[in-house]
Write an enzyme that holds these catalytic residues in place. Structure first.
Site, PDB file in Angstrom:
ATOM      1  N   GLY A  95      -9.202  12.010  37.246  1.00  0.00           N
ATOM      2  CA  GLY A  95      -8.259  12.817  36.484  1.00  0.00           C
ATOM      3  C   GLY A  95      -6.849  12.848  37.017  1.00  0.00           C
ATOM      4  N   THR A 107     -18.418  13.040  32.026  1.00  0.00           N
ATOM      5  CA  THR A 107     -17.504  13.765  31.142  1.00  0.00           C
ATOM      6  C   THR A 107     -17.722  13.256  29.714  1.00  0.00           C
ATOM      7  OG1 THR A 107     -15.830  14.157  32.819  1.00  0.00           O
ATOM      8  CG2 THR A 107     -15.027  13.954  30.548  1.00  0.00           C
ATOM      9  N   GLY A 126      -8.584  18.763  36.461  1.00  0.00           N
ATOM     10  CA  GLY A 126      -8.404  17.345  36.153  1.00  0.00           C
ATOM     11  C   GLY A 126      -7.652  17.145  34.851  1.00  0.00           C
TER      12      GLY A 126
HETATM   13  N1  ASP Z   1     -11.649  13.184  34.180  1.00  0.00           N
HETATM   14  C1  ASP Z   1     -12.540  14.156  34.768  1.00  0.00           C
HETATM   15  C2  ASP Z   1     -11.785  14.941  35.809  1.00  0.00           C
HETATM   16  O1  ASP Z   1     -10.977  14.369  36.509  1.00  0.00           O
HETATM   17  C3  ASP Z   1     -13.748  13.532  35.395  1.00  0.00           C
HETATM   18  C4  ASP Z   1     -14.399  12.434  34.587  1.00  0.00           C
HETATM   19  O2  ASP Z   1     -13.930  12.078  33.540  1.00  0.00           O
HETATM   20  O3  ASP Z   1     -15.425  11.898  35.008  1.00  0.00           O
HETATM   21  O4  ASP Z   1     -12.034  16.106  35.954  1.00  0.00           O
END
Ligand code: ASP
Length: 387
Positions: free
Chosen positions: A269, A215, A245
């Site tokens: 998330g 991300t 997320g």
């Molecule tokens: N936070 C993102 C999600 O939960 C994933 C990530 O940051 O790697 O969709």
């Protein structure tokens, strides 16, 4: 009468407050050269490209160098905009667009796959001046979800759009559309296959680095003192049932408020939503700031009539980098206590750039008008001298 007294006292407050803060109020300000003039224009930027289980032995030297080069390129792009007097918002958008186009990261091209084998993209953006925000989730055709989030903020009456409607709005706003296959990469397809084979619930981390890695996010302060934050992601491998997320959720994955900070998060998330991480960090910094003013004010001597000999004004006060780090870490501690992993990048109105993460690494970088420019991957990499 009292107002007049306070006004006349304020004329000399700068030098006196400096002395009071340095000597009496905040031990962390003991070094005078650590003190930053809150009125001095400065810029700063921090970026991340995901956090997770990163081990040196699982990455070749070449892979590490490639990731660092990609981070540096993104950082330099944002820094150049800020240095030229551009807005924090432009810097955040441009930096994230670049990372969305880089298949190494889980955003735009190179996003992870859903259970059904599609790529569904999420993004959000926020500016600290006026706290305007825009976000989109479940996007499948818009090449740059971060630009869509910005359009939602600037050219729609809404904050959060989803699915086909979000893509339709992007089309109407003349944002570049692509065939959904544009976002696919073999690496992420393989990760989905491995994920399915491991038969784990979508709510449990499979332990696979490609499960949610990459991300992207950016936070920035511009020379006008405005903050902005943005985050873009494909979410988590194997997500289904329309799972969303934290990344596109204002207050969880992204937040900006010129009074306190700008935050972009990455990690599991569900936990970041439950803690409301990005907004929680800004709220705690704001509360700490008010508290430190009260603490400093309490040390100001009173005159014969019992009035303070000077009044400390918010514009003359700053938190130290260590104080900011403490507050940010305390929120990440809560995420960890609940069982979540990941990290955040933060920048403040005075230009500090902060990382906090509870994983083995976080792709990250930061730069500022004082000459700082660095990128790093692993937790044990010594970066800024303040840390
Ligand atoms: N936070 C993102 C999600 O939960 C994933 C990530 O940051 O790697 O969709």
């Amino acid at each position: 009468m009292l107002t007049a007294r306070i006004q006349s006292i304020k004329i000399s407050v700068w030098a006196v407050a400096m002395a009071a803060l340095t000597v009496l109020a905040t031990p962390a300000l003991a070094q005078e050269d650590e003190y930053r003039d809150p009125q001095e224009p400065r810029w700063s930027i921090a970026i991340h490209g995901g956090a997770g289980t990163m081990r040196r032995d699982s990455m070749t030297e070449q892979q590490q160098a490639d990731y660092k080069a990609a981070l540096q390129k993104a950082l330099d792009t944002g820094a150049a905009i800020l240095k030229d007097g551009g807005t924090a918002l432009d810097a955040v958008e441009a930096t994230i667009r670049l990372m969305e186009d880089d298949p190494r990261f889980n955003a735009g091209k190179g996003a992870v796959f859903t259970w059904e084998g599609t790529n569904e993209l999420d993004a959000s953006i926020m500016e600290g001046n006026g706290r305007n925000a825009g976000a989109a989730t479940g996007v499948t055709r818009t090449r740059h979800p971060i630009s869509l989030a910005r359009k939602v903020m600037e050219d729609s009456p809404h904050v959060f759009l989803s699915g086909a409607g979000a893509d339709q709005f992007a089309r109407e706003q003349a944002l570049e559309q692509v065939d959904p296959a544009f976002f696919e990469t073999e690496r992420r397809k393989d990760a989905l296959e491995r994920f399915k084979a491991s038969q784990v619930s979508t709510l449990n981390d499979s332990g696979d680095d490609d499960y949610k890695f990459g991300t992207v996010g950016a936070v920035a302060l511009d020379l006008n003192g405005n903050l902005a934050a943005g985050t873009s992601t494909g979410g988590m491998t194997g997500k289904r049932w329309g799972r969303i997320g934290d990344s596109p959720v204002i207050g969880a994955g992204t937040y900006a408020d010129d009074r306190s900070c700008a935050v972009s998060a990455t990690g599991s998330g569900e936990y970041f939503i439950r803690v409301g991480v990005a907004k929680e960090i800004c709220s705690r910094l704001y509360a700490r700031f008010r508290r430190e003013i009260d603490v400093a004010q309490a040390t100001v001597p009173l005159d014969a009539e019992g009035f303070p000999t000077y009044i400390i004004h918010a514009s003359e006060m700053i938190l130290t980098q260590a104080q900011v780090q403490e507050e940010v870490d305390s929120v990440m501690q809560e995420v960890g206590d609940l069982g979540g992993d990941g990290g955040v990048i933060v920048t403040t109105p005075i230009g500090y750039t902060i990382y906090s993460f509870n994983t083995e690494g976080m792709y990250r970088g930061r730069a500022d008008s004082d000459g700082l420019s660095e990128v790093a991957i692993f937790a044990d990499e010594v970066t800024d001298p303040v840390e």
